[in-house]
Design an enzyme around this catalytic site. Structure first.
Site, PDB file in Angstrom:
ATOM      1  CG  HIS A 151       5.334   8.449  -1.659  1.00  0.00           C
ATOM      2  ND1 HIS A 151       3.573   8.562  -0.845  1.00  0.00           N
ATOM      3  CD2 HIS A 151       5.616   9.679  -0.567  1.00  0.00           C
ATOM      4  CE1 HIS A 151       3.767   9.787  -0.017  1.00  0.00           C
ATOM      5  NE2 HIS A 151       4.710  10.557   0.199  1.00  0.00           N
ATOM      6  CB  ILE A 152       5.281   3.740  -5.748  1.00  0.00           C
ATOM      7  CG1 ILE A 152       5.865   3.264  -4.263  1.00  0.00           C
ATOM      8  CG2 ILE A 152       5.432   2.206  -6.960  1.00  0.00           C
ATOM      9  CD1 ILE A 152       5.703   1.628  -4.402  1.00  0.00           C
ATOM     10  CB  THR A 230       4.316  -4.047  -8.400  1.00  0.00           C
ATOM     11  OG1 THR A 230       4.187  -2.058  -8.705  1.00  0.00           O
ATOM     12  CG2 THR A 230       5.005  -3.953  -9.123  1.00  0.00           C
ATOM     13  NE  ARG A 232       0.192  -6.373  -0.007  1.00  0.00           N
ATOM     14  CZ  ARG A 232       1.881  -4.925   0.080  1.00  0.00           C
ATOM     15  NH1 ARG A 232       2.441  -5.230  -1.100  1.00  0.00           N
ATOM     16  NH2 ARG A 232       2.295  -4.692   1.358  1.00  0.00           N
ATOM     17  CG  ASP A 256       6.930  -8.589  -7.680  1.00  0.00           C
ATOM     18  OD1 ASP A 256       6.929  -9.450  -7.752  1.00  0.00           O
ATOM     19  OD2 ASP A 256       7.196  -7.180  -6.073  1.00  0.00           O
ATOM     20  CD  GLU A 261       1.717 -11.950  -2.910  1.00  0.00           C
ATOM     21  OE1 GLU A 261       1.707 -11.601  -4.364  1.00  0.00           O
ATOM     22  OE2 GLU A 261       2.292 -10.351  -1.815  1.00  0.00           O
ATOM     23  CG  HIS A 301       5.558  -9.130  -1.886  1.00  0.00           C
ATOM     24  ND1 HIS A 301       3.794  -9.433  -1.815  1.00  0.00           N
ATOM     25  CD2 HIS A 301       5.756  -8.142  -2.092  1.00  0.00           C
ATOM     26  CE1 HIS A 301       4.035  -7.740  -1.479  1.00  0.00           C
ATOM     27  NE2 HIS A 301       4.420  -7.473  -1.087  1.00  0.00           N
ATOM     28  CB  ALA A 303       8.671  -4.504  -6.066  1.00  0.00           C
TER      29      ALA A 303
HETATM   30  P1  NAI Z   1       0.686   5.822  -1.686  1.00  0.00           P
HETATM   31  O1  NAI Z   1       0.336   5.673  -0.506  1.00  0.00           O
HETATM   32  O2  NAI Z   1       1.820   7.250  -1.649  1.00  0.00           O
HETATM   33  O3  NAI Z   1      -0.037   5.944  -2.580  1.00  0.00           O
HETATM   34  C1  NAI Z   1      -1.357   5.524  -3.110  1.00  0.00           C
HETATM   35  C2  NAI Z   1      -2.176   6.058  -3.980  1.00  0.00           C
HETATM   36  O4  NAI Z   1      -3.161   5.347  -4.225  1.00  0.00           O
HETATM   37  C3  NAI Z   1      -2.409   7.115  -3.420  1.00  0.00           C
HETATM   38  O5  NAI Z   1      -2.458   8.215  -4.322  1.00  0.00           O
HETATM   39  C4  NAI Z   1      -4.151   6.886  -3.321  1.00  0.00           C
HETATM   40  O6  NAI Z   1      -4.708   8.557  -3.123  1.00  0.00           O
HETATM   41  C5  NAI Z   1      -4.462   6.491  -3.677  1.00  0.00           C
HETATM   42  N1  NAI Z   1      -5.350   5.429  -3.727  1.00  0.00           N
HETATM   43  C6  NAI Z   1      -6.193   4.363  -2.650  1.00  0.00           C
HETATM   44  N2  NAI Z   1      -7.539   4.190  -2.913  1.00  0.00           N
HETATM   45  C7  NAI Z   1      -7.206   4.411  -3.905  1.00  0.00           C
HETATM   46  C8  NAI Z   1      -8.653   3.940  -4.533  1.00  0.00           C
HETATM   47  N3  NAI Z   1      -9.500   3.374  -4.192  1.00  0.00           N
HETATM   48  N4  NAI Z   1      -8.696   4.603  -6.201  1.00  0.00           N
HETATM   49  C9  NAI Z   1      -7.900   5.345  -6.559  1.00  0.00           C
HETATM   50  N5  NAI Z   1      -6.509   5.418  -5.796  1.00  0.00           N
HETATM   51  C10 NAI Z   1      -6.527   5.209  -4.631  1.00  0.00           C
HETATM   52  O7  NAI Z   1       1.521   4.467  -1.360  1.00  0.00           O
HETATM   53  P2  NAI Z   1       2.763   3.497  -2.255  1.00  0.00           P
HETATM   54  O8  NAI Z   1       4.336   4.503  -1.331  1.00  0.00           O
HETATM   55  O9  NAI Z   1       2.796   4.168  -3.876  1.00  0.00           O
HETATM   56  O10 NAI Z   1       2.701   2.389  -2.354  1.00  0.00           O
HETATM   57  C11 NAI Z   1       1.317   1.475  -3.503  1.00  0.00           C
HETATM   58  C12 NAI Z   1       1.035  -0.003  -2.839  1.00  0.00           C
HETATM   59  O11 NAI Z   1       1.865  -0.178  -3.422  1.00  0.00           O
HETATM   60  C13 NAI Z   1       1.863   0.485  -1.500  1.00  0.00           C
HETATM   61  O12 NAI Z   1       0.197   0.518  -0.103  1.00  0.00           O
HETATM   62  C14 NAI Z   1       2.135  -1.316  -1.482  1.00  0.00           C
HETATM   63  O13 NAI Z   1       0.473  -2.350  -1.263  1.00  0.00           O
HETATM   64  C15 NAI Z   1       2.716  -1.192  -2.698  1.00  0.00           C
HETATM   65  N6  NAI Z   1       3.807  -1.872  -2.249  1.00  0.00           N
HETATM   66  C16 NAI Z   1       4.424  -3.075  -2.884  1.00  0.00           C
HETATM   67  C17 NAI Z   1       5.715  -3.832  -2.854  1.00  0.00           C
HETATM   68  C18 NAI Z   1       6.194  -4.528  -3.452  1.00  0.00           C
HETATM   69  O14 NAI Z   1       7.411  -5.010  -2.892  1.00  0.00           O
HETATM   70  N7  NAI Z   1       5.464  -5.314  -4.703  1.00  0.00           N
HETATM   71  C19 NAI Z   1       6.694  -2.687  -2.264  1.00  0.00           C
HETATM   72  C20 NAI Z   1       5.718  -1.239  -1.601  1.00  0.00           C
HETATM   73  C21 NAI Z   1       5.106  -1.248  -1.552  1.00  0.00           C
END
Ligand code: NAI
Length: 334
Positions: A151-152, A230, A232, A256, A261, A301, A303
């Site tokens: 998504h992101i 951004t 983990r 971020d 952390e 953190h 974002a």
């Molecule tokens: P999402 O689930 O929509 O996308 C994650 C992508 O990573 C997927 O396309 C998935 O296939 C891929 N993926 C999973 N395991 C993998 C691997 N071993 N190797 C390569 N690709 C892999 O998640 P979304 O919504 O895009 O969020 C991603 C991350 O962003 C969250 O899990 C969260 O940790 C982090 N986040 C950080 C925030 C902040 O404030 N800094 C806020 C929101 C999310």
């Protein structure tokens, strides 16, 4: 249900109470770690944010616990195995900030490419308007490597297209429709590291992504590139990141998130613990190197943190709690 709501910002109390009038909710202005003395044998739910780990010890303080509702997308701060063993459902907020987090990652990218933080500091601290040593670089024509095209990641790619960048992606589950729609190619992680001018990470943190960028592969990065994280902190091995900045593999980074952390919030506790964990102490010291590095931007953190996203987080959390009470839990991650 009786619910303990941790890390409340105060104003949330009226907002949540209005929407959940039939639940008994106790609000705490700090995290579960800040309130070590809070335990409750009647509470069936706790509602938390990401800043503290929720493990066996925290769960045992609420023996009747059935639900942990995290106000975040990531749930790596919760010990899912411990929750499962206790029959506790864990629910999250899967979608609230795809654009929000992508906008922040791009803000870090632009701040690095145009040296915004250094320029602002110069004007504020010295009052001088010299542009000496503040030369940046264009994004147009550069290659952005997106690790995790969910998504992101998809929002980041659309933004990069708008800036005239070339995009390459790496994902454990490539999405060919997305690649066609947003005009980018999937390549291997090694190829992405070797060809990207800027690398941005958008995978979840789990055992497969722990130290996805590490001492073995970080030297594959194109010399002088930039890294944005951004997602983990522990997706990148901190020692490797420090080394790459020292030896010029990376010119800079926008972070971020940092590995461990949580320790940065309470370094005194880390230092005065009766059995200080050597690994965590080492990472805390390395984090200080990153924080003090002139070409590294570190944010706390943050974002997710826009008014619109926070409202979406609370709305979904309220729906999650209502659905669980009604016996049809939504957004269950365990
Ligand atoms: P999402 O689930 O929509 O996308 C994650 C992508 O990573 C997927 O396309 C998935 O296939 C891929 N993926 C999973 N395991 C993998 C691997 N071993 N190797 C390569 N690709 C892999 O998640 P979304 O919504 O895009 O969020 C991603 C991350 O962003 C969250 O899990 C969260 O940790 C982090 N986040 C950080 C925030 C902040 O404030 N800094 C806020 C929101 C999310």
């Amino acid at each position: 249900m009786k619910i303990h709501y941790f890390s409340s910002e105060g104003w949330e109390e009226d907002f949540i109470k209005n929407k959940l009038p039939n639940d008994e909710i106790i609000f705490h202005l700090g995290s579960i770690a800040d309130f070590q003395d809070v335990s409750d044998s009647e509470a069936e739910a706790i509602c938390t944010f990401v800043e503290t780990k929720i493990g066996e010890i925290e769960m045992s303080r609420f023996p009747a616990l059935k639900l942990i509702a995290t106000r975040s997308t990531g749930f790596d701060h919760i010990d899912l195995a411990a929750a499962k063993a206790r029959g506790i459902a864990v629910v999250n907020v899967p979608f609230y900030g795809e654009n929000t987090v992508a906008e922040f990652a791009f803000a870090l990218l632009l701040a690095l490419s145009r040296r915004i933080v250094e320029a602002d500091e110069r004007v504020k601290e010295t009052g001088t308007f010299s542009t000496k040593d503040l030369r940046g670089f264009d994004l147009a024509g550069k290659t952005l490597g997106v690790i995790g095209t969910g998504h992101i990641g998809a929002h980041i790619i659309a933004m990069a297209n708008g800036f005239g960048m070339k995009v390459v992606g790496f994902d454990a589950y490539p999405n060919s429709e997305l690649a066609e729609k947003l005009d980018f190619n999937y390549i291997s992680l090694e190829e992405l590291l070797a060809t990207s001018d800027i690398i941005t990470i958008h995978t979840p943190y789990n055992p497969q992504t722990h130290h996805l960028i590490n001492k073995e592969n970080i030297n594959k990065i194109k010399k002088g590139a930039y890294l944005i994280n951004t997602a983990r902190g522990a997706i990148v091995e901190t020692e490797a990141l420090v080394e790459a900045l020292k030896n010029g593999t990376l010119t800079g980074a926008g972070l971020d998130v940092l590995e461990e952390e949580g320790d940065m919030n309470d370094e005194l506790a880390l230092l005065t613990a009766s059995h200080p964990k050597e690994d965590e102490l080492k990472i805390a010291l390395e984090n200080h190197y990153l924080i003090n590095h002139p070409r590294v931007i570190v944010t706390p953190h943050n974002a997710f943190n826009t008014s619109e996203a926070v409202e979406r987080i609370l709305t979904t959390t309220i729906e999650n709690i209502k659905a669980f009470s009604a016996g049809s839990a939504t957004n269950v991650v365990s």
